[in-house]
Design a protein around this motif. Structure first.
Motif, mmCIF file in Angstrom:
data_model
loop_
_atom_site.group_PDB
_atom_site.id
_atom_site.type_symbol
_atom_site.label_atom_id
_atom_site.label_comp_id
_atom_site.label_asym_id
_atom_site.label_seq_id
_atom_site.Cartn_x
_atom_site.Cartn_y
_atom_site.Cartn_z
ATOM 1 N N ILE A 30 -10.210 7.774 -12.876
ATOM 2 C CA ILE A 30 -11.350 8.299 -14.075
ATOM 3 C C ILE A 30 -12.564 7.319 -13.557
ATOM 4 N N GLY A 31 -13.597 8.088 -13.289
ATOM 5 C CA GLY A 31 -14.913 7.172 -13.018
ATOM 6 C C GLY A 31 -14.771 7.173 -11.487
ATOM 7 N N ALA A 32 -15.016 7.900 -10.584
ATOM 8 C CA ALA A 32 -14.806 7.700 -9.148
ATOM 9 C C ALA A 32 -15.922 8.194 -8.459
ATOM 10 N N SER A 33 -17.085 8.466 -9.016
ATOM 11 C CA SER A 33 -18.258 8.836 -8.274
ATOM 12 C C SER A 33 -18.982 7.852 -7.250
ATOM 13 N N ARG A 34 -18.721 6.417 -7.561
ATOM 14 C CA ARG A 34 -19.464 5.551 -6.748
ATOM 15 C C ARG A 34 -18.755 4.089 -6.837
ATOM 16 N N THR A 35 -19.030 3.073 -6.052
ATOM 17 C CA THR A 35 -18.623 1.783 -6.167
ATOM 18 C C THR A 35 -16.919 1.656 -6.239
ATOM 19 N N LEU A 36 -16.476 0.747 -7.152
ATOM 20 C CA LEU A 36 -15.139 0.631 -7.307
ATOM 21 C C LEU A 36 -14.411 1.870 -7.469
ATOM 22 N N GLY A 37 -14.611 2.893 -8.054
ATOM 23 C CA GLY A 37 -13.753 4.079 -8.463
ATOM 24 C C GLY A 37 -13.791 4.706 -7.137
ATOM 25 N N LEU A 38 -14.869 5.097 -6.562
ATOM 26 C CA LEU A 38 -15.078 5.698 -5.314
ATOM 27 C C LEU A 38 -14.027 5.040 -4.297
ATOM 28 N N GLY A 39 -14.116 3.678 -4.098
ATOM 29 C CA GLY A 39 -13.372 2.961 -3.108
ATOM 30 C C GLY A 39 -11.829 3.036 -3.552
ATOM 31 N N LEU A 40 -11.601 3.311 -4.722
ATOM 32 C CA LEU A 40 -9.961 3.407 -5.109
ATOM 33 C C LEU A 40 -9.645 4.761 -4.700
ATOM 34 N N ALA A 41 -10.479 5.821 -4.974
ATOM 35 C CA ALA A 41 -10.044 7.140 -4.498
ATOM 36 C C ALA A 41 -9.973 7.167 -2.968
ATOM 37 N N ALA A 42 -10.703 6.576 -2.198
ATOM 38 C CA ALA A 42 -10.696 6.542 -0.672
ATOM 39 C C ALA A 42 -9.555 5.736 -0.306
ATOM 40 N N GLU A 43 -9.203 4.680 -1.048
ATOM 41 C CA GLU A 43 -8.193 3.807 -0.508
ATOM 42 C C GLU A 43 -6.559 4.485 -0.731
ATOM 43 N N SER A 59 -12.468 -6.029 -2.233
ATOM 44 C CA SER A 59 -11.908 -6.044 -3.660
ATOM 45 C C SER A 59 -10.842 -4.903 -3.700
ATOM 46 N N VAL A 60 -11.137 -3.520 -3.280
ATOM 47 C CA VAL A 60 -10.342 -2.428 -3.652
ATOM 48 C C VAL A 60 -9.058 -2.497 -2.855
ATOM 49 N N PRO A 61 -8.728 -2.825 -1.803
ATOM 50 C CA PRO A 61 -7.436 -2.995 -1.121
ATOM 51 C C PRO A 61 -6.575 -3.781 -1.884
ATOM 52 N N GLY A 62 -6.994 -5.149 -2.462
ATOM 53 C CA GLY A 62 -6.389 -5.932 -3.392
ATOM 54 C C GLY A 62 -5.966 -5.382 -4.411
ATOM 55 N N VAL A 63 -6.866 -4.658 -5.121
ATOM 56 C CA VAL A 63 -6.496 -4.046 -6.404
ATOM 57 C C VAL A 63 -5.308 -2.918 -6.074
ATOM 58 N N VAL A 64 -5.474 -2.175 -5.069
ATOM 59 C CA VAL A 64 -4.425 -1.150 -5.001
ATOM 60 C C VAL A 64 -3.281 -1.880 -4.660
ATOM 61 N N GLU A 65 -3.189 -2.757 -3.653
ATOM 62 C CA GLU A 65 -1.973 -3.589 -3.271
ATOM 63 C C GLU A 65 -1.104 -4.056 -4.360
ATOM 64 N N THR A 66 -2.042 -4.704 -5.315
ATOM 65 C CA THR A 66 -1.543 -5.128 -6.659
ATOM 66 C C THR A 66 -0.813 -4.053 -7.586
ATOM 67 N N ILE A 67 -1.551 -2.915 -7.791
ATOM 68 C CA ILE A 67 -0.979 -1.724 -8.498
ATOM 69 C C ILE A 67 0.326 -1.438 -7.988
ATOM 70 N N GLU A 68 0.404 -1.425 -6.679
ATOM 71 C CA GLU A 68 1.550 -0.990 -5.981
ATOM 72 C C GLU A 68 2.841 -1.803 -5.960
ATOM 73 N N ARG A 69 2.371 -3.214 -5.989
ATOM 74 C CA ARG A 69 3.483 -4.029 -5.955
ATOM 75 C C ARG A 69 4.150 -4.353 -7.411
ATOM 76 N N HIS A 70 3.428 -3.945 -8.331
ATOM 77 C CA HIS A 70 3.902 -3.996 -9.751
ATOM 78 C C HIS A 70 4.394 -2.403 -10.092
ATOM 79 N N ARG A 71 4.492 -1.631 -9.337
ATOM 80 C CA ARG A 71 4.940 -0.392 -9.594
ATOM 81 C C ARG A 71 6.358 -0.457 -10.171
ATOM 82 N N GLY A 72 6.812 0.149 -11.165
ATOM 83 C CA GLY A 72 7.903 -0.005 -11.815
ATOM 84 C C GLY A 72 8.381 -1.137 -12.910
ATOM 85 N N GLU A 73 7.497 -2.167 -12.826
ATOM 86 C CA GLU A 73 7.688 -3.050 -13.979
ATOM 87 C C GLU A 73 6.920 -2.576 -15.479
ATOM 88 N N ARG A 74 8.037 -2.501 -16.018
ATOM 89 C CA ARG A 74 7.635 -1.981 -17.580
ATOM 90 C C ARG A 74 6.813 -3.073 -18.190
#
Length: 231
Positions: free
Chosen positions: A11-24, A202-217
């Motif tokens: 949500i909010g992917a038109s530019r900068t961080l949001g666009l970077g997340l979509a691309a990553e 910034s973005v690769p680190g954000v995504v890597e952190t999200i994926e590393r914590h997948r499944g943690e309630r």
């Protein structure tokens, strides 16, 4: 890629961080749905044209509850592995006593109420083992606020963090992972030209952190390097 592609809604992917997340996430082989405000062409549309059909663009004004409901209805047959809400505005470094009421309302609705409406409404679309992430900031940390400044922006991010805590407590039995992400000080319109990090840093680190914590309630407040941010 083994098995069906995972799907992320940014949500909010038109530019900068949001666009970077979509691309990553595209780079990592996911299908991506990204939202933009209005009908104006954005970098997300360019990314979609080059994605081979793996990125679709949806329109959403996050401050409009009816548009959130309409998006939920349009995506009702989709299962999301990740819902990530990226949205924030600032209206300058103004002492809180000088902030007009309409400005206070605008920032709080955009930065705190809007994202939580999205989380509450779209949560059923996220797989039981999926992740719900919201872009926060270390400026939302009360513990780290030793210098003051940016009163309204800080307050809106602290409110967002508190509301995510409320959501997590209300759904304590939920198996989904809940994340508040601090992307670091990034050179965006909001972060300014003197910030430490580029979007690409910034973005690769954000995504890597999200994926590393997948499944943690439960709810976790983390930065782009995977470090815990104090409340």
């Amino acid at each position: 890629m083994n098995g069906p592609r995972k799907t992320a809604l940014v949500i909010g992917a038109s530019r900068t961080l949001g666009l970077g997340l979509a691309a990553e996430y595209l780079r990592r082989g996911w299908n991506v749905i990204g939202t933009v405000r209005g009908s104006r062409r954005t970098g997300l549309h360019d990314l979609a044209e080059a994605s081979g059909g793996r990125l679709t663009v949806e329109s959403l004004e996050m401050t409009d509850p009816e548009q959130i409901s309409a998006l939920r209805d349009r995506l009702a047959r989709r299962t999301l592995d990740l819902l990530f809400v990226n949205a924030a505005i600032t209206r300058g470094d103004i002492p809180i006593g000088e902030v007009p009421a309409d400005m206070f309302t605008e920032v709080m609705v955009t930065n705190a109420l809007g994202p939580m409406r999205v989380v509450e409404s779209l949560r059923p679309l996220v797989a039981p083992a999926g992740t719900i992430g919201v872009m926060s900031s270390d400026q939302g940390s009360i513990t780290l606020n030793t210098e003051g400044g940016q009163d309204l922006y800080r307050a809106s991010k602290s409110a967002l963090n508190q509301l995510m805590r409320c959501h997590a407590a209300r759904h304590a039995e939920d198996t989904r992972t809940l994340l508040l992400m601090d992307p670091g000080w990034v050179r965006t319109e909001l972060g300014g030209p003197d910030a430490d990090l580029s979007v690409e840093e910034s973005v690769p680190g954000v995504v890597e952190t999200i994926e590393r914590h997948r499944g943690e309630r439960g709810l976790h407040f983390l930065d782009y390097e995977g470090q815990v941010v104090p409340w």
